[in-house]
Design an enzyme around this catalytic site. Structure first.
Site, PDB file in Angstrom:
ATOM      1  N   GLU A 117       0.829  -1.214   0.000  1.00 17.88           N
ATOM      2  CA  GLU A 117       0.000   0.000   0.000  1.00 17.88           C
ATOM      3  C   GLU A 117       0.861   1.262   0.000  1.00 17.88           C
ATOM      4  O   GLU A 117       0.550   2.234  -0.684  1.00 17.88           O
ATOM      5  CB  GLU A 117      -0.950   0.009   1.215  1.00 17.88           C
ATOM      6  CG  GLU A 117      -2.020  -1.073   1.188  1.00 17.88           C
ATOM      7  CD  GLU A 117      -3.091  -0.866   0.098  1.00 17.88           C
ATOM      8  OE1 GLU A 117      -3.064   0.164  -0.594  1.00 17.88           O
ATOM      9  OE2 GLU A 117      -3.949  -1.756  -0.047  1.00 17.88           O
ATOM     10  N   ASP A 244      -4.420  -9.800  -8.908  1.00 17.20           N
ATOM     11  CA  ASP A 244      -4.675  -8.822  -9.976  1.00 17.20           C
ATOM     12  C   ASP A 244      -3.458  -8.038 -10.498  1.00 17.20           C
ATOM     13  O   ASP A 244      -3.019  -8.206 -11.637  1.00 17.20           O
ATOM     14  CB  ASP A 244      -5.808  -7.864  -9.557  1.00 17.20           C
ATOM     15  CG  ASP A 244      -5.693  -7.320  -8.114  1.00 17.20           C
ATOM     16  OD1 ASP A 244      -4.632  -7.485  -7.505  1.00 17.20           O
ATOM     17  OD2 ASP A 244      -6.670  -6.724  -7.633  1.00 17.20           O
ATOM     18  N   GLU A 354     -18.684  -5.584  -4.760  1.00 19.80           N
ATOM     19  CA  GLU A 354     -17.307  -6.054  -4.558  1.00 19.80           C
ATOM     20  C   GLU A 354     -17.134  -7.461  -5.132  1.00 19.80           C
ATOM     21  O   GLU A 354     -16.138  -7.740  -5.789  1.00 19.80           O
ATOM     22  CB  GLU A 354     -16.969  -6.030  -3.052  1.00 19.80           C
ATOM     23  CG  GLU A 354     -15.533  -6.351  -2.702  1.00 19.80           C
ATOM     24  CD  GLU A 354     -14.541  -5.245  -3.074  1.00 19.80           C
ATOM     25  OE1 GLU A 354     -14.898  -4.300  -3.781  1.00 19.80           O
ATOM     26  OE2 GLU A 354     -13.366  -5.360  -2.655  1.00 19.80           O
ATOM     27  N   GLU A 373     -11.512   0.713 -10.781  1.00 21.88           N
ATOM     28  CA  GLU A 373     -11.043  -0.159 -11.868  1.00 21.88           C
ATOM     29  C   GLU A 373     -11.916  -0.107 -13.118  1.00 21.88           C
ATOM     30  O   GLU A 373     -11.418  -0.077 -14.243  1.00 21.88           O
ATOM     31  CB  GLU A 373     -10.898  -1.599 -11.371  1.00 21.88           C
ATOM     32  CG  GLU A 373      -9.679  -1.849 -10.487  1.00 21.88           C
ATOM     33  CD  GLU A 373      -9.841  -1.390  -9.040  1.00 21.88           C
ATOM     34  OE1 GLU A 373     -10.939  -0.905  -8.667  1.00 21.88           O
ATOM     35  OE2 GLU A 373      -8.864  -1.501  -8.269  1.00 21.88           O
TER      36      GLU A 373
HETATM   37  C1  DMJ Z   1      -6.054   0.670  -5.234  1.00 25.66           C
HETATM   38  O1  DMJ Z   1      -5.298   0.887  -4.105  1.00 25.66           O
HETATM   39  C2  DMJ Z   1      -5.241   0.035  -6.324  1.00 25.66           C
HETATM   40  O2  DMJ Z   1      -5.884   0.210  -7.548  1.00 25.66           O
HETATM   41  C3  DMJ Z   1      -4.979  -1.420  -6.088  1.00 25.66           C
HETATM   42  O3  DMJ Z   1      -4.322  -2.021  -7.165  1.00 25.66           O
HETATM   43  C4  DMJ Z   1      -6.278  -2.151  -5.850  1.00 25.66           C
HETATM   44  N1  DMJ Z   1      -7.096  -1.518  -4.871  1.00 25.66           N
HETATM   45  C5  DMJ Z   1      -7.287  -0.086  -4.899  1.00 25.66           C
HETATM   46  C6  DMJ Z   1      -8.461   0.389  -5.718  1.00 25.66           C
HETATM   47  O4  DMJ Z   1      -9.521  -0.427  -5.779  1.00 25.66           O
END
Ligand code: DMJ
Length: 468
Positions: A117, A244, A354, A373
């Site tokens: 993060e 992902d 989600e 996304e």
């Molecule tokens: C963000 O922090 C980034 O896009 C990460 O790859 C996935 N989660 C969140 C957004 O949904």
């Protein structure tokens, strides 16, 4: 019969017993007006953050209280938002925020932070804002942060631990996942290029390679891996949460750094994803099947990484990044088909859940934490196809987003996309990503040339303007 080319007419999809009407895409979209509307809403949320929580990590938009991730601020929202402030044209606001960050941000803190993060939000945010402003103080902060994060790689495998103490370097969290072990090379690699210190790129690339090396004999990765033993602890394979952005970074590493190892790993991986995870037989309606892919004809599900046997037909808001990756890779057929599926998932409740089971049509996890996304993929698809359908799609999503998530002072996630009950959080990625992708979709394309930049997974653009 539905044909992909008949995209401007109303069409019907049958999901189980439910008959759904998809709205027409015929209305032309006023891009300038939409870009203006996005700016207005961004400013509304930003002003709320500033009024109630300036200097803290996040605003909680219902209680109007503040959240610091680790009990002390690391200026998450200001750093994550800074390049958006510049790109959306809030120059004074951006300059003031930059000054505040440069004078007040310190990583000399006895806190154990999540490497993934902090890398994607803070390191990525500092680097892209440095590339925009050339303010060396931002690069110095990034360099300092990078140095403090480096101990994560000191595992027997070179795969990073999940957490590291910024002051002591003590690591923790040996059970990780491909997203966390493999979503570092864009930021660490850019830091190497900009500082001239190769160690960052070397460590992050090794982590990516070590993740790939542990793929199964049929070429898939699992959900959880122990970084000390290198053994998988969960063999569920998919393109969703915890995997992902590992795939996203294989492709983006090959583009940003012209890295042939990353290119080879990506090409192998996407072939296996399409062999084992792509679900082309889950059409919502046999009447949709025309020989061409139509809405609902392509989803990506879950399979066991060792056997390739499909184990679940769940997808969700996070998976909606994948059309963007497919489009970036030049596979516009799959990108278009998957985007249609994802937009269908959005339309079922007027906003996306989600987790959603595309076979049963059931919402499995109803929350919506303001995720970007699907907007990101809409932006990529419009960029590569110039099909006005994606502007109409983006407008629909933005209208829904405002309708259901706006509060008196900012934006709030939803506890449930079914009931639309709001939740008391607003992640910094709403500024870094959600508003940015909405804006870039509608704004003059000169705002940012997607052919010259690579976005990290938090939507921080990295330009390849270093000298090799
Ligand atoms: C963000 O922090 C980034 O896009 C990460 O790859 C996935 N989660 C969140 C957004 O949904």
């Amino acid at each position: 019969m539905i044909r992909e080319s008949m995209r401007h007419i109303r069409f019907i999809g049958l999901i189980g017993p439910m008959l759904l009407a998809f709205s027409t895409m015929a209305q032309p979209v006023d891009r300038k007006a939409m870009a203006g509307a996005v700016k207005t809403e961004f400013k509304h949320a930003w002003d709320g953050y500033k009024q109630y929580c300036w200097g803290h990590d996040d605003l909680k938009p219902i209680s109007k209280t503040c959240r610091d991730w680790y009990g002390t601020t690391i200026l998450m929202t200001p750093v994550d938002s800074l390049d958006s402030l510049y790109l959306l044209g809030f120059k004074n606001e951006a300059d003031n925020t930059r000054e505040y960050i440069a004078k007040n941000l310190s990583f000399d803190k006895d806190i154990s932070v999540q490497n993934f993060e902090i890398t994607i939000r803070v390191l990525g945010g500092l680097l892209s804002s440095y590339e925009i402003t050339k303010d060396k103080r931002l690069l110095a902060l990034a360099d300092d942060l990078g140095t403090r994060l480096l101990p994560v790689f000191n595992s027997p495998t070179g795969l990073p631990y999940r957490f590291v103490n910024l002051k002591t370097g003590k690591t923790s969290g040996p059970v990780s996942n491909p997203a966390e072990t493999g979503t570092l090379v864009i930021e660490f690699g850019t830091l190497s290029k900009l500082t001239g210190k190769p160690i960052y790129f070397e460590k992050a690339k090794r982590a990516l390679v070590e993740t790939y090396k542990r793929r199964s004999p049929i070429g898939l990765v699992g959900t959880n891996i122990n970084v000390e033993t290198g053994k998988w602890t969960n063999t569920d394979s998919h393109v969703s949460s915890e995997i992902d952005s590992y795939y996203e970074y294989l492709l983006k590493c090959s583009i940003l750094f012209a890295d042939s190892d990353c290119r080879t790993m990506w090409e192998d991986s996407i072939a296996k994803i399409n062999s084992f995870l792509a679900d082309e037989n889950a059409s919502m309606s046999k009447t949709n099947r025309t020989g061409k892919m139509a809405v609902g004809d392509l989803w990506y599900g879950h399979a066991d990484m060792n056997t390739g046997k499909m184990t679940s037909t769940t997808t969700g808001a996070l998976d909606a990044f994948f059309p963007a990756v497919l489009a970036l890779d030049g596979d516009l057929n799959r990108a278009r088909a998957l985007q249609d599926s994802m937009f269908h998932m959005w339309q079922l409740n007027g906003i996306e859940p989600e987790v959603y089971d595309y076979k049963t049509g059931k919402v499995e996890e109803a929350g919506y934490p303001l995720r970007p996304e699907i907007v990101e993929s809409t932006y990529y698809l419009y960029h590569y196809t110039k099909d006005p359908k994606y502007l109409a799609m983006g407008k629909q999503m933005f209208d829904d987003f405002v309708k259901y998530c706006r509060t008196d002072v900012a934006y709030a996630g939803l506890k449930s996309v079914v009931t639309k009950e709001k939740a008391d959080y607003m992640h910094s990625f709403v500024f870094a990503e959600t508003f940015k992708y909405f804006y870039l979709l509608f704004a003059d394309e000169k705002t940012l040339d997607l052919n010259k930049a690579v976005f990290n997974t938090e939507a921080h653009p990295m330009w390849r303007n270093w000298k090799n």
